[in-house]
Design an enzyme around this catalytic site. Structure first.
Site, PDB file in Angstrom:
ATOM      1  N   CYS A   1      22.157  22.257  57.007  1.00  0.00           N
ATOM      2  CA  CYS A   1      21.692  21.530  58.537  1.00  0.00           C
ATOM      3  C   CYS A   1      23.235  21.168  59.750  1.00  0.00           C
ATOM      4  CB  CYS A   1      21.496  19.994  58.588  1.00  0.00           C
ATOM      5  SG  CYS A   1      19.785  19.954  57.115  1.00  0.00           S
ATOM      6  N   ASP A   2      22.214  22.160  61.003  1.00  0.00           N
ATOM      7  CA  ASP A   2      23.468  22.008  62.087  1.00  0.00           C
ATOM      8  C   ASP A   2      21.866  21.973  63.094  1.00  0.00           C
ATOM      9  OD1 ASP A   2      26.127  23.119  62.773  1.00  0.00           O
ATOM     10  OD2 ASP A   2      24.410  23.813  64.224  1.00  0.00           O
TER      11      ASP A   2
END
Length: 210
Positions: A77-78
């Site tokens: 995730c980012d």
């Protein structure tokens, strides 16, 4: 319970999963985010905010798969904040965080969180080698902070560690007046979106729960 690896050092993402009954293994990537973005921008041209979030999420996920090769579902995730068409990640320094909040206060931005999922399970365990992702985007409304409030918040150190220089689930909570979209996506990991991604692999959410 299906094995899940979280390719992120974010305590908020881990807490989000644990609160939903999922206990992942955490393997942190060694990705140089600036280098990854520079490479993709040179090759494909300017990236829009959702592409920035997805590109970094994918890079982190695939780095963990390459370096550790876990026989598991791997999630990267980012998050980035979009404001006036600009993309903002972690401010890094207190001065940048102060300047960022001076622009954000009393306004609204869009928090984009990219999710990338790799099915790295062994074939005999149902693995498909699938690799795909999607982005959660949520409008965030910020309070009109005074200079003193900004200075006090930045002095806590929290804004330097998070995308957009704020949290909705921590010390920054009082400074977010509302959101339009998924609360979990603003925290850093959208549970509804992850459920949808798992569904594309014919995996039910409850298969991840303890």
């Amino acid at each position: 319970m299906l094995p899940l690896v979280l390719a992120s050092a974010s305590p908020a993402r881990l807490t989000t999963l644990r609160s939903a009954g999922v206990e992942p293994e955490v393997l942190v990537s060694g990705v140089d985010e600036d280098a990854v973005l520079a490479f993709h921008q040179q090759r494909y041209g300017p990236l829009d905010p959702t592409d920035v979030a997805l590109t970094l999420a994918r890079a982190k996920c695939e780095d963990v798969v390459t370096r550790h090769d876990p026989a598991a579902l791997v999630l990267g995730c980012d998050s980035v904040l979009e404001l006036d068409g600009q993309v903002y990640g972690k401010p890094g320094t207190s001065q940048v965080a102060i300047e960022r909040w001076q622009v954000m206060r009393g306004r609204s931005g869009i928090l984009h969180t990219g999710h990338w999922l790799v099915d790295n399970r062994d074939e005999e365990d149902g693995g498909s080698s699938a690799t795909f992702g999607a982005c959660s985007s949520t409008v965030v409304h910020f309070a009109d902070l005074s200079d003193a409030e900004i200075a006090a918040y930045v002095a806590t150190g929290e804004p330097m560690q998070v995308a957009g220089a704020f949290t909705v689930d921590g010390l920054g909570g009082p400074y977010v007046t509302g959101i339009e979209g998924d609360h979990h996506g603003v925290v850093g990991l959208s549970l509804p979106l992850l459920r949808e991604l798992l569904g594309q692999l014919a995996i039910d959410w409850h298969d991840l729960r303890d």
